[in-house]
Design an enzyme around this catalytic site. Structure first.
Site, PDB file in Angstrom:
ATOM      1  N   GLU A   1       0.840  -1.214   0.000  1.00 56.22           N
ATOM      2  CA  GLU A   1       0.000   0.000   0.000  1.00 56.22           C
ATOM      3  C   GLU A   1       0.868   1.255   0.000  1.00 56.22           C
ATOM      4  OE1 GLU A   1      -1.274   2.039   3.271  1.00 56.22           O
ATOM      5  OE2 GLU A   1      -1.176   0.347   4.657  1.00 56.22           O
TER       6      GLU A   1
ATOM      7  N   SER B   1     -13.444   1.852   9.883  1.00 56.98           N
ATOM      8  CA  SER B   1     -12.670   1.896   8.636  1.00 56.98           C
ATOM      9  C   SER B   1     -13.312   1.051   7.542  1.00 56.98           C
ATOM     10  CB  SER B   1     -11.251   1.400   8.888  1.00 56.98           C
ATOM     11  OG  SER B   1     -10.535   1.359   7.676  1.00 56.98           O
ATOM     12  N   ALA B   2     -13.264   1.576   6.320  1.00 61.41           N
ATOM     13  CA  ALA B   2     -13.731   0.814   5.147  1.00 61.41           C
ATOM     14  C   ALA B   2     -12.860  -0.423   4.912  1.00 61.41           C
ATOM     15  CB  ALA B   2     -13.718   1.716   3.917  1.00 61.41           C
ATOM     16  N   ASP B   3     -11.694  -0.495   5.577  1.00 64.29           N
ATOM     17  CA  ASP B   3     -10.845  -1.690   5.442  1.00 64.29           C
ATOM     18  C   ASP B   3     -11.600  -2.954   5.847  1.00 64.29           C
ATOM     19  OD1 ASP B   3      -8.820   0.086   4.800  1.00 64.29           O
ATOM     20  OD2 ASP B   3      -7.653  -0.249   6.637  1.00 64.29           O
TER      21      ASP B   3
ATOM     22  N   LYS C   1      -5.877  10.584   0.207  1.00 63.96           N
ATOM     23  CA  LYS C   1      -5.892   9.287   0.883  1.00 63.96           C
ATOM     24  C   LYS C   1      -7.096   8.524   0.339  1.00 63.96           C
ATOM     25  CE  LYS C   1      -6.827   7.316   5.430  1.00 63.96           C
ATOM     26  NZ  LYS C   1      -7.119   7.632   6.837  1.00 63.96           N
TER      27      LYS C   1
ATOM     28  N   VAL D   1      -5.531   0.338   2.828  1.00 66.13           N
ATOM     29  CA  VAL D   1      -5.689  -1.119   2.747  1.00 66.13           C
ATOM     30  C   VAL D   1      -6.873  -1.461   1.829  1.00 66.13           C
ATOM     31  CG1 VAL D   1      -6.350  -3.176   4.075  1.00 66.13           C
ATOM     32  CG2 VAL D   1      -4.590  -1.617   4.950  1.00 66.13           C
TER      33      VAL D   1
ATOM     34  N   ASP E   1     -17.314   5.838  13.409  1.00 60.55           N
ATOM     35  CA  ASP E   1     -16.088   5.757  12.614  1.00 60.55           C
ATOM     36  C   ASP E   1     -15.568   4.322  12.575  1.00 60.55           C
ATOM     37  OD1 ASP E   1     -13.721   6.117  11.278  1.00 60.55           O
ATOM     38  OD2 ASP E   1     -12.995   7.756  12.534  1.00 60.55           O
TER      39      ASP E   1
ATOM     40  N   LYS F   1      -4.206  -1.428  14.316  1.00 63.57           N
ATOM     41  CA  LYS F   1      -3.561  -0.394  15.105  1.00 63.57           C
ATOM     42  C   LYS F   1      -4.197  -0.283  16.480  1.00 63.57           C
ATOM     43  CE  LYS F   1      -4.004   1.745  11.504  1.00 63.57           C
ATOM     44  NZ  LYS F   1      -4.259   2.569  10.358  1.00 63.57           N
TER      45      LYS F   1
HETATM   46  N1  PSU Z   1      -0.900   1.683   9.239  1.00 64.97           N
HETATM   47  C1  PSU Z   1       0.104   2.580   9.391  1.00 64.97           C
HETATM   48  N2  PSU Z   1       0.017   3.760   8.780  1.00 64.97           N
HETATM   49  C2  PSU Z   1      -1.048   4.085   7.996  1.00 64.97           C
HETATM   50  C3  PSU Z   1      -2.125   3.136   7.830  1.00 64.97           C
HETATM   51  C4  PSU Z   1      -1.987   1.966   8.480  1.00 64.97           C
HETATM   52  O1  PSU Z   1       1.077   2.320  10.102  1.00 64.97           O
HETATM   53  O2  PSU Z   1      -1.066   5.173   7.437  1.00 64.97           O
HETATM   54  C5  PSU Z   1      -3.274   3.456   6.921  1.00 64.97           C
HETATM   55  C6  PSU Z   1      -3.674   2.221   6.107  1.00 64.97           C
HETATM   56  O3  PSU Z   1      -3.572   2.581   4.742  1.00 64.97           O
HETATM   57  C7  PSU Z   1      -5.104   1.943   6.482  1.00 64.97           C
HETATM   58  C8  PSU Z   1      -5.591   3.319   6.842  1.00 64.97           C
HETATM   59  O4  PSU Z   1      -5.827   1.364   5.433  1.00 64.97           O
HETATM   60  O5  PSU Z   1      -4.476   3.853   7.571  1.00 64.97           O
HETATM   61  C9  PSU Z   1      -6.876   3.314   7.629  1.00 64.97           C
HETATM   62  O6  PSU Z   1      -7.413   4.599   7.619  1.00 64.97           O
HETATM   63  P1  PSU Z   1      -8.931   4.819   8.155  1.00 64.97           P
HETATM   64  O7  PSU Z   1      -8.863   4.473   9.597  1.00 64.97           O
HETATM   65  O8  PSU Z   1      -9.210   6.283   7.897  1.00 64.97           O
HETATM   66  O9  PSU Z   1      -9.791   3.893   7.367  1.00 64.97           O
HETATM   67 MN    MN Z   2     -12.528   6.472   9.494  1.00 67.23          MN
END
Ligand code: PSU
Ligand code: MN
Length: 304
Positions: free
Chosen positions: A26, A141-143, A87, A107, A139, A160
């Site tokens: 990614e 994540s779409a992941d 992003k 992701v 909130d 995380k």
């Molecule tokens: N892990 C990291 N750094 C990042 C991410 C993950 O150490 O920047 C990113 C990944 O690309 C993951 C995204 O898909 O954060 C998730 O963002 P959100 O919570 O807004 O969906």
């Molecule tokens: Mn989010």
């Protein structure tokens, strides 16, 4: 997918055509997760690690109105140096292509690219998940949704630790995503080797993993698999210490009014400051370990 929109490098296209192992990487971690110039160094090291493991790396990003699968060295540097990089997740991947903006893939978006290109394995740091306080912010994540619907193996150091990990595991279970601990019974928490939560499944060899993935494919179940690889012990930051930094970063995000897509990059940036840079070494070590494991898995899958 329309052939003009997706652009694999010659090397990636040749490897895929010949059935050789390829690992997608990614780019959000490059554009938004790590500071310059550590981001470019990490991006290069990631590609080198995948190669050392016997697979071809394919770093994914949107540049020049195309979904690029594999980046030449100049493009990789351009991405790492650029500011104002979008992003991209499932919602906005096509927007960046249509408007010609530079976009880094999360992701979710990298999974879409990998699946469209025919790549079965993808390495990242940690997936997004259910945020703490999601019961009021919504909130999530779409992941997680992408893991449920797109058939790609995602190698990550768990999710995380800034997230609500019990809720993240619940959603993954509900959506039918297998969460497999790599040589561990504990779900890893990114900077720390364990979250204190049990990992639903455990696998200890790449061959066993390939058999599992092949069985799932043969049954036509669909969707991804999350392979959770704990950070190497030498680079771990203990959970108790991380919890203090996370509490602090979350409080700062709240008072600064950080919302939506900005939440994850903000928290990771604050944690970098709060750990006085130590989280950077840990982040780098765990992504490299994931890239190495992803290569091993891709090699095993190419034999099934
Ligand atoms: N892990 C990291 N750094 C990042 C991410 C993950 O150490 O920047 C990113 C990944 O690309 C993951 C995204 O898909 O954060 C998730 O963002 P959100 O919570 O807004 O969906
Ligand atoms: Mn989010």
């Amino acid at each position: 997918m329309h052939a003009d929109l997706i652009e694999p490098t010659e090397e990636v296209a040749a490897a895929l055509a010949e059935g050789r192992p390829v690992v997608a990487l990614e780019s959000t971690i490059i554009a938004h997760g790590l500071p310059w110039p550590a981001n470019l160094e990490a991006a290069r090291e990631l590609e080198a690690t995948v190669r050392a493991g016997g697979a071809v790396p394919a770093t994914v990003a949107v540049m020049g109105g195309r979904l690029r699968v594999g980046l030449d060295p100049a493009s990789l540097e351009q991405l790492a140096r650029s500011r104002d990089v979008l992003k991209l997740s499932r919602a906005d991947l096509a927007f960046a292509i249509a408007t010609g903006r530079i976009g880094a893939t999360t992701v979710a978006a990298t999974m879409i690219a990998a699946q469209r290109a025919g790549i079965r394995v993808f390495a990242t740091g940690g997936i997004g998940g259910v945020h703490r306080g999601a019961e009021t912010s919504f909130d999530v994540s779409a992941d997680l949704e992408e893991l449920a619907r797109t058939e790609v193996v995602v190698v990550s150091a768990g999710a995380k630790a800034i997230l609500d990990l019990p809720k993240t595991l619940e959603v993954l279970e509900t959506r039918g995503v297998p969460v497999v601990g790599w040589r561990t019974d504990d779900f890893p928490a990114f900077w720390s080797r364990t979250s204190g939560l049990p990992c639903p499944l455990r696998i200890d060899t790449a061959e066993d993993f390939a058999r599992f993935a092949a069985s799932r494919r043969a049954l036509g179940i669909g969707g991804g698999i999350l392979l959770a690889n704990p950070v190497p012990a030498a680079h771990e930051i203990a959970r108790a210490e991380m919890e203090r930094h996370i509490a602090c970063a979350l409080a700062d995000a709240e008072s600064a009014g950080i919302r939506a897509k900005a939440v994850t990059p903000y928290l990771l940036g604050r944690i970098l400051e709060l750990t006085e840079g130590r989280s950077l070494a840990t982040n780098r070590a765990l992504v490299l370990a994931n890239a190495g494991l992803a290569a091993e898995i891709a090699v095993a899958l190419s034999r099934t």
